[in-house]
Every structure is written in C-alpha cells, then in structure tokens.
Design a protein around this motif. Structure first.
Motif, short mmCIF file in Angstrom:
data_model
loop_
_atom_site.label_atom_id
_atom_site.label_comp_id
_atom_site.label_asym_id
_atom_site.label_seq_id
_atom_site.Cartn_x
_atom_site.Cartn_y
_atom_site.Cartn_z
N LEU A 96 6.29 -7.08 17.89
CA LEU A 96 6.88 -7.82 19.00
C LEU A 96 5.79 -8.33 19.92
N ARG A 97 5.58 -9.63 19.89
CA ARG A 97 4.51 -10.23 20.69
C ARG A 97 4.95 -10.36 22.15
N GLY A 98 4.04 -9.94 23.03
CA GLY A 98 4.31 -10.03 24.47
C GLY A 98 5.22 -8.94 24.99
N ALA A 99 5.52 -7.92 24.17
CA ALA A 99 6.47 -6.89 24.59
C ALA A 99 5.82 -5.76 25.37
N HIS A 100 4.57 -5.41 25.04
CA HIS A 100 3.84 -4.34 25.72
C HIS A 100 4.65 -3.04 25.73
N LEU A 101 5.20 -2.69 24.58
CA LEU A 101 6.00 -1.48 24.47
C LEU A 101 5.13 -0.25 24.30
N PRO A 102 5.57 0.90 24.80
CA PRO A 102 4.83 2.14 24.55
C PRO A 102 4.88 2.50 23.08
N PHE A 103 3.92 3.29 22.64
CA PHE A 103 3.84 3.68 21.23
C PHE A 103 5.14 4.37 20.79
N GLY A 104 5.67 3.94 19.68
CA GLY A 104 6.87 4.56 19.12
C GLY A 104 8.17 4.00 19.65
N ALA A 105 8.12 3.07 20.61
CA ALA A 105 9.35 2.51 21.17
C ALA A 105 10.02 1.57 20.17
N SER A 106 11.34 1.49 20.26
CA SER A 106 12.10 0.58 19.41
C SER A 106 12.97 -0.31 20.29
N LEU A 107 13.37 -1.42 19.73
CA LEU A 107 14.21 -2.37 20.45
C LEU A 107 15.42 -2.69 19.58
N TRP A 108 16.59 -2.67 20.21
CA TRP A 108 17.81 -2.99 19.50
C TRP A 108 18.51 -4.19 20.15
N VAL A 109 19.37 -4.80 19.40
CA VAL A 109 20.26 -5.83 19.92
C VAL A 109 21.69 -5.33 19.74
N VAL A 110 22.39 -5.18 20.86
CA VAL A 110 23.78 -4.71 20.85
C VAL A 110 24.60 -5.65 21.73
N ASP A 111 25.69 -6.16 21.18
CA ASP A 111 26.55 -7.11 21.91
C ASP A 111 25.74 -8.31 22.44
N GLY A 112 24.76 -8.73 21.67
CA GLY A 112 23.99 -9.92 22.03
C GLY A 112 22.93 -9.69 23.07
N LYS A 113 22.74 -8.43 23.51
CA LYS A 113 21.77 -8.11 24.55
C LYS A 113 20.68 -7.19 24.01
N ILE A 114 19.54 -7.23 24.68
CA ILE A 114 18.43 -6.35 24.34
C ILE A 114 18.66 -4.98 24.97
N THR A 115 18.40 -3.92 24.20
CA THR A 115 18.48 -2.57 24.73
C THR A 115 17.41 -1.70 24.09
N THR A 162 18.01 1.65 24.21
CA THR A 162 18.79 2.86 23.97
C THR A 162 19.38 2.81 22.57
N PRO A 163 19.10 3.80 21.72
CA PRO A 163 19.65 3.79 20.36
C PRO A 163 21.17 3.67 20.37
N PRO A 164 21.75 2.77 19.60
CA PRO A 164 23.21 2.60 19.57
C PRO A 164 23.89 3.73 18.82
N ALA A 165 25.16 3.94 19.13
CA ALA A 165 25.93 5.01 18.50
C ALA A 165 26.57 4.51 17.21
N THR A 166 25.75 4.05 16.30
CA THR A 166 26.25 3.58 15.00
C THR A 166 25.11 3.62 13.99
N ASP A 167 25.49 3.83 12.74
CA ASP A 167 24.50 3.80 11.65
C ASP A 167 24.45 2.42 10.99
#
Length: 361
Positions: A10-29, A31-36
């Motif tokens: 992810l370019r320009g994200a500057h995330l901490p090591f090990g962080a993940s990014l999800w898309v839920v309901d069209g938005k960035i989050t 927080t891990p979603p409650a679904t597999d």
C-alpha cells in the motif's frame, strides 16, 4: 456485503508492521470483519489516481457537454485508475451526474478570461472592470477553486501577454480568498509569473515561464503546480498553428526546447506538484489521459516515485481528498507491476475500486 482485504504493498499508507486493511460496506477499516468470506486483493496499491487538470464539464462548442457525455468521460477516467478529479474549468459542473462508483470531483467553475483572449467558447469573457464581479460569481458556483486565465496570445502584439494588470489580479485573488476559495491560473509566459506570485495565487497550471528562483518562491509560498507534461509537449503544434505570429512561434519553440530543464527544475526545487492530463472529450483518446501523462512525465526525466506520489497520495492530500483513513470511501487502484520501476504499468491497471465497487479489473 462484499468484504475485501488488501494484502499488497500500500503506497502512501505508512502502516505499522503487520497491520492490515479491509474494505467493509465500501469503507476502509483497520478492524477485522466478523466474516470468513473475504476477497483478498494483492499488488502495488495506490489510493486512487488524481487528475488535477482535466475538463469533464467543458466543450469546445456553444453547447456544453451533455449528462451522457460527462458520464462517459468520468467512466473513461475510472478505467485509467482515476478516482478523484479537479475539473479545471468547464461550462458545467460534473457533480450533477456523479454517483457511487464514479470519481469524486472538485469543480473550478468556468475559466475567466478577456474578450478574444482565450480559446473560443471555453471562458466567461469579461473586461477588467468586470473581473471582480465575475470572480465572485464563479466562487459561488465552484467547489473550492476558481480558474483565471493569466496570459494568452495578444493578436495586436503577436505574442503572449498578460490579460490583467498586477493590482487587479491581486484584488481578484484577495476577493476569492475572502470568500474562502482558492485560485489557480493558466500561464505560459515568463512576464506573467512575478505578478502571480505577488498576488499569492494558490495554483499554477503549466507554468512554463517560471525560472528557478520563481519556482523556489512558489514552493515557499505553498503554490501547487500542475506541469501538464503531455500538453506542453505540444508547443510545436501550437507554434505551427500560430504561423501568422512569428514572435509567438519563436517563444513557443524556445519553451519547448527548455521543457526537460523546466521539469528538472520542478524536481530540484521540491515543488508541490499535481499531475493533470489537460483533457476534455479526448480523455480516452490514444496518447492522452492521465496514465499517458504519467508516462510522458517520466519520459521527460521526472522520477517515477515522485510522479506516482503527485498523482496519488501526495496530490490527493494537497487537494483535500482522502487516502487511507479509516471510515473513508474505499477508492484505490492496483497494478500487477510496480510503477515506481516501470511507469508503463499505469497503462493497464489490474483493478480499480471506487466506493468499494470494482469498476475495472
């Protein structure tokens, strides 16, 4: 509900090591979603490209573009990975047709110029006595920026020349600022630049007349510069079209010879750069569009990483668009190859998402 997990770089994200990014309901989050049931997206991922100088709502005719035509242009931009647009002057505001899954738009109102001192049909043409009133009118219909034509060919002189006096231009900029708006200006000519900097304009489009010291001053003042590399590469065409004006021809050809030096000066002065295609109905024509603009910028000596930053996360930040913030719309573009190594990767995005909707893949 479609859920995605971005697993690429992810370019320009500057995330901490090990962080993940999800898309839920069209938005960035974050927080891990409650679904597999999660679709993973991998690749070189940018927060959507920004075309900071295009004309979705402009037509070179008496009749402005229709809703259908503006939608076509917006969709063509999206196919190129563009998720945000500054509509840099046009007869119509494209926001009247924007919906989920289309690029976000900032509309600059219509160009302000003098009678017969700009391309026919494009500008509201006023004489100096009416400039301030027109600035107020354009501020009322714009989305934060207005566009003033600062110089153009004066046929009585046979060369480029400023449209406005220095004091009047400063009054125009001050008026827009007092109304909470910013001002960007079209300029090619060297003699226009000192009055633009003195007036404290917020943006400069093209800016081919700027010397090194002026670029340094512009950087210190926070002026955003959009070089429109593809467009200024067409100066020999403009010179040929102006065959009746030999002085103008010579100037345009001289600026063309200095093009690469000018672009290098932008790099060396750490200018606040935006990338813009300067397109209208030709947004998807061969050799045009933002993706081609980025390729042309690199071909003219600008570094890949700088170009991509200006066209995405850095440019978006400068114009107030979101990047990777939680809760913001999921707008991004994915490449299979790294554009920082091979800029031609931008010509064929692997995937484009706007508002959590996959619009190209």
């Amino acid at each position: 509900m479609s859920v995605f997990r971005l697993t690429g770089e992810l370019r320009g994200a500057h995330l901490p090591f090990g962080a993940s990014l999800w898309v839920v309901d069209g938005k960035i989050t974050y927080t891990p979603p409650a679904t597999d049931k999660v679709t993973e997206i991998a690749g070189y991922i940018y927060p959507g490209l920004l075309d900071a100088h295009t004309h979705i709502g402009m037509a070179h005719a008496d009749t402005p573009p229709s809703d259908t035509e503006m939608l076509r242009r917006l969709r063509a931009c999206a196919q190129q990975g563009v998720t945000a647009i500054r509509d840099s002057g046009g007869q119509r505001n494209p926001r009247v047709v924007t919906t989920a899954g289309l690029p976000k738009v900032l509309h600059c109102g219509q160009h302000i110029a003098r009678y017969k001192r700009y391309t026919k049909h494009l500008a509201v043409e006023v004489e100096p006595a009416d400039l301030i009133a027109e600035v107020k009118r354009q501020c009322a219909v714009s989305d934060g920026w207005i566009k003033i034509v600062a110089d153009w060919i004066d046929r009585t002189q046979g060369d480029l020349a400023p449209l406005w006096g220095a004091e009047l231009l400063k009054e125009a900029v001050d008026t827009a600022h007092a109304l909470g708006k910013k001002v960007t200006v079209h300029t090619f000519a060297a003699e226009t630049v000192p009055m633009l900097l003195a007036a404290k304009v917020d943006g400069i489009e093209h800016g081919t007349g700027m010397n090194l010291e002026q670029l340094q001053q512009a950087r210190a003042q926070g002026v955003l510069i959009t070089p429109t590399v593809n467009q200024i590469s067409r100066f020999p065409e403009f010179a040929a079209a102006g065959y009746r004006f030999p002085v103008y021809q010579q100037r345009m050809l001289a600026m063309d010879k200095e093009r690469k030096n000018h672009l290098q000066n932008l790099v060396h002065t750490d200018s606040l750069l935006l990338m813009g295609s300067d397109t209208a109905k030709d947004v998807d024509a061969p050799g045009r569009g933002l993706a081609q603009e980025l390729c042309d910028a690199v071909a003219n000596g600008m570094p890949n990483k700088l170009v991509m930053a200006a066209a995405s996360y850095q440019g978006r930040k400068l114009l107030g668009f979101s990047n990777w913030e939680a809760g913001e719309p999921a707008d991004f573009v994915v490449y299979a190859k790294d554009p920082e190594q091979d800029i031609t990767a931008v010509l064929s995005p692997k995937l484009v998402m706007i508002d959590g909707i996959i619009v190209a893949s």
